[in-house]
Design a protein around this motif. Structure first.
Motif, PDB file in Angstrom:
ATOM      1  N   TYR A  34       0.650   8.850  10.898  1.00 54.89           N
ATOM      2  CA  TYR A  34      -0.101   9.774  10.048  1.00 54.89           C
ATOM      3  C   TYR A  34       0.762  10.275   8.887  1.00 54.89           C
ATOM      4  CZ  TYR A  34      -2.454  13.931   8.410  1.00 54.89           C
ATOM      5  OH  TYR A  34      -3.046  14.866   7.606  1.00 54.89           O
ATOM      6  N   ARG A  35       1.958  10.732   9.211  1.00 56.60           N
ATOM      7  CA  ARG A  35       2.836  11.316   8.193  1.00 56.60           C
ATOM      8  C   ARG A  35       3.219  10.276   7.135  1.00 56.60           C
ATOM      9  NH1 ARG A  35       3.132  16.138   6.240  1.00 56.60           N
ATOM     10  NH2 ARG A  35       4.499  17.309   7.526  1.00 56.60           N
ATOM     11  N   TYR A  36       3.477   9.047   7.560  1.00 56.92           N
ATOM     12  CA  TYR A  36       3.840   8.000   6.603  1.00 56.92           C
ATOM     13  C   TYR A  36       2.665   7.714   5.653  1.00 56.92           C
ATOM     14  CZ  TYR A  36       5.932   3.829   4.649  1.00 56.92           C
ATOM     15  OH  TYR A  36       6.455   2.909   3.775  1.00 56.92           O
ATOM     16  N   LEU A  37       1.464   7.634   6.208  1.00 53.56           N
ATOM     17  CA  LEU A  37       0.292   7.406   5.354  1.00 53.56           C
ATOM     18  C   LEU A  37       0.072   8.578   4.404  1.00 53.56           C
ATOM     19  CD1 LEU A  37      -2.212   5.857   7.936  1.00 53.56           C
ATOM     20  CD2 LEU A  37      -0.997   4.677   6.087  1.00 53.56           C
ATOM     21  N   TYR A  38       0.302   9.789   4.907  1.00 51.37           N
ATOM     22  CA  TYR A  38       0.111  10.973   4.061  1.00 51.37           C
ATOM     23  C   TYR A  38       1.136  11.014   2.926  1.00 51.37           C
ATOM     24  CZ  TYR A  38      -0.557  15.714   2.486  1.00 51.37           C
ATOM     25  OH  TYR A  38      -0.807  16.809   1.698  1.00 51.37           O
ATOM     26  N   LEU A  93     -11.127  13.247   6.238  1.00 52.37           N
ATOM     27  CA  LEU A  93     -10.896  14.008   7.473  1.00 52.37           C
ATOM     28  C   LEU A  93      -9.411  14.019   7.810  1.00 52.37           C
ATOM     29  CD1 LEU A  93     -12.001  15.410  10.079  1.00 52.37           C
ATOM     30  CD2 LEU A  93     -12.066  13.124  11.090  1.00 52.37           C
ATOM     31  N   GLY A  94      -8.769  12.859   7.707  1.00 54.00           N
ATOM     32  CA  GLY A  94      -7.342  12.760   7.986  1.00 54.00           C
ATOM     33  C   GLY A  94      -6.512  13.612   7.042  1.00 54.00           C
ATOM     34  N   ILE A  95      -6.854  13.576   5.768  1.00 56.04           N
ATOM     35  CA  ILE A  95      -6.121  14.373   4.777  1.00 56.04           C
ATOM     36  C   ILE A  95      -6.267  15.864   5.077  1.00 56.04           C
ATOM     37  CG2 ILE A  95      -6.047  15.034   2.337  1.00 56.04           C
ATOM     38  CD1 ILE A  95      -6.849  12.067   1.733  1.00 56.04           C
ATOM     39  N   SER A  96      -7.443  16.266   5.530  1.00 50.94           N
ATOM     40  CA  SER A  96      -7.675  17.694   5.798  1.00 50.94           C
ATOM     41  C   SER A  96      -6.833  18.211   6.967  1.00 50.94           C
ATOM     42  CB  SER A  96      -9.155  17.953   6.075  1.00 50.94           C
ATOM     43  OG  SER A  96      -9.538  17.416   7.333  1.00 50.94           O
ATOM     44  N   MET A  97      -6.312  17.325   7.800  1.00 52.67           N
ATOM     45  CA  MET A  97      -5.530  17.742   8.964  1.00 52.67           C
ATOM     46  C   MET A  97      -4.130  18.222   8.592  1.00 52.67           C
ATOM     47  SD  MET A  97      -6.600  14.681  11.536  1.00 52.67           S
ATOM     48  CE  MET A  97      -6.518  15.437  13.143  1.00 52.67           C
ATOM     49  N   ILE A  98      -3.665  17.909   7.401  1.00 51.24           N
ATOM     50  CA  ILE A  98      -2.289  18.250   7.026  1.00 51.24           C
ATOM     51  C   ILE A  98      -2.042  19.758   7.079  1.00 51.24           C
ATOM     52  CG2 ILE A  98      -2.632  18.401   4.513  1.00 51.24           C
ATOM     53  CD1 ILE A  98       0.405  16.862   6.352  1.00 51.24           C
ATOM     54  N   VAL A  99      -3.065  20.534   6.815  1.00 47.81           N
ATOM     55  CA  VAL A  99      -2.913  21.996   6.806  1.00 47.81           C
ATOM     56  C   VAL A  99      -2.427  22.499   8.156  1.00 47.81           C
ATOM     57  CG1 VAL A  99      -4.136  24.195   6.527  1.00 47.81           C
ATOM     58  CG2 VAL A  99      -4.662  22.274   5.007  1.00 47.81           C
ATOM     59  N   PHE A 100      -3.125  22.130   9.222  1.00 46.99           N
ATOM     60  CA  PHE A 100      -2.695  22.653  10.526  1.00 46.99           C
ATOM     61  C   PHE A 100      -1.467  21.928  11.065  1.00 46.99           C
ATOM     62  CE2 PHE A 100      -5.797  19.519  12.064  1.00 46.99           C
ATOM     63  CZ  PHE A 100      -5.111  18.940  13.111  1.00 46.99           C
ATOM     64  N   ALA A 129      10.809  15.580  13.786  1.00 44.36           N
ATOM     65  CA  ALA A 129      11.590  15.309  12.577  1.00 44.36           C
ATOM     66  C   ALA A 129      10.677  14.740  11.495  1.00 44.36           C
ATOM     67  CB  ALA A 129      12.722  14.330  12.885  1.00 44.36           C
ATOM     68  N   GLN A 130       9.715  13.908  11.879  1.00 46.62           N
ATOM     69  CA  GLN A 130       8.763  13.346  10.911  1.00 46.62           C
ATOM     70  C   GLN A 130       7.913  14.474  10.328  1.00 46.62           C
ATOM     71  OE1 GLN A 130       8.070  10.231   9.788  1.00 46.62           O
ATOM     72  NE2 GLN A 130       9.890   9.463  10.812  1.00 46.62           N
ATOM     73  N   LEU A 131       7.441  15.375  11.179  1.00 45.21           N
ATOM     74  CA  LEU A 131       6.601  16.473  10.688  1.00 45.21           C
ATOM     75  C   LEU A 131       7.360  17.379   9.743  1.00 45.21           C
ATOM     76  CD1 LEU A 131       4.508  17.673  13.729  1.00 45.21           C
ATOM     77  CD2 LEU A 131       3.686  16.716  11.593  1.00 45.21           C
TER      78      LEU A 131
END
Length: 136
Positions: A34-38, A93-100, A129-131
Protein backbone atom coordinates in the motif's frame (compact mmCIF):
# COMPACT_ATOMS: atom_id res chain seq x y z
CA UNK A 1 -22.59 -24.41 17.79
CA UNK A 2 -21.06 -27.85 17.46
CA UNK A 3 -18.77 -28.46 14.48
CA UNK A 4 -17.98 -32.03 13.46
CA UNK A 5 -14.41 -33.12 12.82
CA UNK A 6 -13.31 -32.19 9.31
CA UNK A 7 -15.98 -29.51 8.88
CA UNK A 8 -15.05 -25.87 8.53
CA UNK A 9 -16.09 -23.34 11.11
CA UNK A 10 -18.73 -21.01 9.72
CA UNK A 11 -17.53 -17.50 8.95
CA UNK A 12 -18.87 -15.02 11.43
CA UNK A 13 -20.01 -11.79 9.83
CA UNK A 14 -18.93 -8.79 11.81
CA UNK A 15 -20.43 -5.35 11.61
CA UNK A 16 -17.62 -3.64 13.54
CA UNK A 17 -16.00 -1.22 11.06
CA UNK A 18 -12.64 -1.31 12.84
CA UNK A 19 -12.42 -5.11 12.58
CA UNK A 20 -13.45 -5.00 8.92
CA UNK A 21 -10.74 -2.42 8.09
CA UNK A 22 -8.10 -4.36 10.02
CA UNK A 23 -9.06 -7.55 8.21
CA UNK A 24 -8.70 -5.70 4.87
CA UNK A 25 -5.16 -4.62 5.79
CA UNK A 26 -4.06 -7.73 7.65
CA UNK A 27 -1.27 -9.63 6.02
CA UNK A 28 2.47 -9.26 6.31
CA UNK A 29 2.88 -7.39 3.02
CA UNK A 30 -0.29 -5.36 2.54
CA UNK A 31 0.92 -2.20 4.30
CA UNK A 32 4.31 -2.13 2.51
CA UNK A 33 2.52 -2.70 -0.83
CA UNK A 34 0.00 0.00 0.00
CA UNK A 35 2.67 2.49 1.05
CA UNK A 36 4.76 1.89 -2.08
CA UNK A 37 1.74 2.45 -4.33
CA UNK A 38 0.82 5.57 -2.37
CA UNK A 39 4.32 7.06 -2.48
CA UNK A 40 4.67 6.45 -6.24
CA UNK A 41 1.36 8.14 -7.02
CA UNK A 42 1.30 6.40 -10.41
CA UNK A 43 0.58 2.89 -11.70
CA UNK A 44 3.26 0.38 -10.70
CA UNK A 45 4.10 -2.84 -12.53
CA UNK A 46 4.23 -6.22 -10.82
CA UNK A 47 7.99 -6.60 -11.35
CA UNK A 48 8.66 -3.22 -9.74
CA UNK A 49 6.72 -4.27 -6.63
CA UNK A 50 8.67 -7.53 -6.56
CA UNK A 51 12.00 -5.64 -6.72
CA UNK A 52 10.89 -3.20 -4.02
CA UNK A 53 9.94 -6.05 -1.67
CA UNK A 54 12.83 -8.50 -2.19
CA UNK A 55 11.83 -10.83 0.65
CA UNK A 56 8.36 -11.55 -0.72
CA UNK A 57 7.69 -14.57 -2.89
CA UNK A 58 5.86 -14.24 -6.22
CA UNK A 59 3.02 -16.36 -4.84
CA UNK A 60 2.62 -14.19 -1.75
CA UNK A 61 2.77 -10.93 -3.74
CA UNK A 62 0.10 -12.22 -6.12
CA UNK A 63 -2.08 -13.34 -3.21
CA UNK A 64 -1.77 -10.03 -1.34
CA UNK A 65 -2.45 -8.01 -4.52
CA UNK A 66 -5.57 -10.10 -5.26
CA UNK A 67 -6.88 -9.54 -1.73
CA UNK A 68 -6.24 -5.79 -1.91
CA UNK A 69 -7.98 -5.70 -5.28
CA UNK A 70 -11.00 -7.69 -4.09
CA UNK A 71 -11.34 -5.29 -1.14
CA UNK A 72 -11.38 -2.32 -3.52
CA UNK A 73 -8.13 -0.82 -2.21
CA UNK A 74 -6.15 -1.23 -5.42
CA UNK A 75 -7.00 -1.45 -9.10
CA UNK A 76 -5.38 -3.90 -11.50
CA UNK A 77 -5.10 -3.01 -15.16
CA UNK A 78 -3.79 -5.48 -17.71
CA UNK A 79 -2.73 -4.59 -21.22
CA UNK A 80 -3.19 -7.17 -23.99
CA UNK A 81 0.28 -7.02 -25.50
CA UNK A 82 2.60 -9.77 -26.76
CA UNK A 83 4.45 -9.39 -23.47
CA UNK A 84 1.61 -9.17 -20.90
CA UNK A 85 1.77 -5.97 -18.89
CA UNK A 86 -0.07 -5.50 -15.58
CA UNK A 87 -0.13 -2.33 -13.50
CA UNK A 88 -1.50 -1.62 -10.04
CA UNK A 89 -2.62 1.63 -8.50
CA UNK A 90 -4.63 2.75 -5.52
CA UNK A 91 -8.35 3.34 -5.96
CA UNK A 92 -10.00 6.43 -4.49
CA UNK A 93 -10.99 4.23 -1.53
CA UNK A 94 -7.36 3.19 -1.10
CA UNK A 95 -6.13 6.78 -1.29
CA UNK A 96 -8.66 7.83 1.35
CA UNK A 97 -7.13 5.35 3.83
CA UNK A 98 -3.88 7.32 4.14
CA UNK A 99 -5.44 9.66 6.69
CA UNK A 100 -6.00 7.03 9.35
CA UNK A 101 -2.83 5.08 8.45
CA UNK A 102 -0.77 8.23 9.04
CA UNK A 103 -2.58 8.76 12.35
CA UNK A 104 -1.82 5.15 13.35
CA UNK A 105 1.81 5.71 12.41
CA UNK A 106 2.02 8.83 14.55
CA UNK A 107 0.35 7.05 17.44
CA UNK A 108 2.83 4.15 17.12
CA UNK A 109 5.81 6.51 17.04
CA UNK A 110 4.55 8.29 20.14
CA UNK A 111 3.38 5.35 22.24
CA UNK A 112 5.05 2.15 21.03
CA UNK A 113 8.47 3.03 19.60
CA UNK A 114 9.71 4.83 22.74
CA UNK A 115 8.62 1.94 24.95
CA UNK A 116 10.42 -0.87 23.13
CA UNK A 117 13.10 1.08 21.38
CA UNK A 118 12.75 2.33 17.84
CA UNK A 119 15.51 0.22 16.31
CA UNK A 120 14.27 -3.05 17.79
CA UNK A 121 10.69 -2.27 16.74
CA UNK A 122 11.69 -1.35 13.20
CA UNK A 123 13.69 -4.57 12.87
CA UNK A 124 10.86 -6.73 14.23
CA UNK A 125 8.07 -4.96 12.37
CA UNK A 126 9.31 -3.54 9.05
CA UNK A 127 5.76 -2.44 8.19
CA UNK A 128 6.06 0.23 10.89
CA UNK A 129 9.23 1.52 9.28
CA UNK A 130 7.33 1.65 5.97
CA UNK A 131 4.47 3.58 7.57
CA UNK A 132 6.80 6.07 9.20
CA UNK A 133 8.65 6.60 5.94
CA UNK A 134 11.92 5.18 7.29
CA UNK A 135 13.56 3.38 4.38
CA UNK A 136 16.55 2.14 6.38
Amino acid sequence: MLVKRGEKMPVQLNDCPVEVVFSMLSGRWKIPIYRYLYKNNKPVRYGELLRHLPSISKKMLTEQLRELESDGIIERKSYPEPQPKVEYKLTSLGISMIVFLDEMSQWGEKHILPEIGGIQMRMSYPAIAQLSGDDS
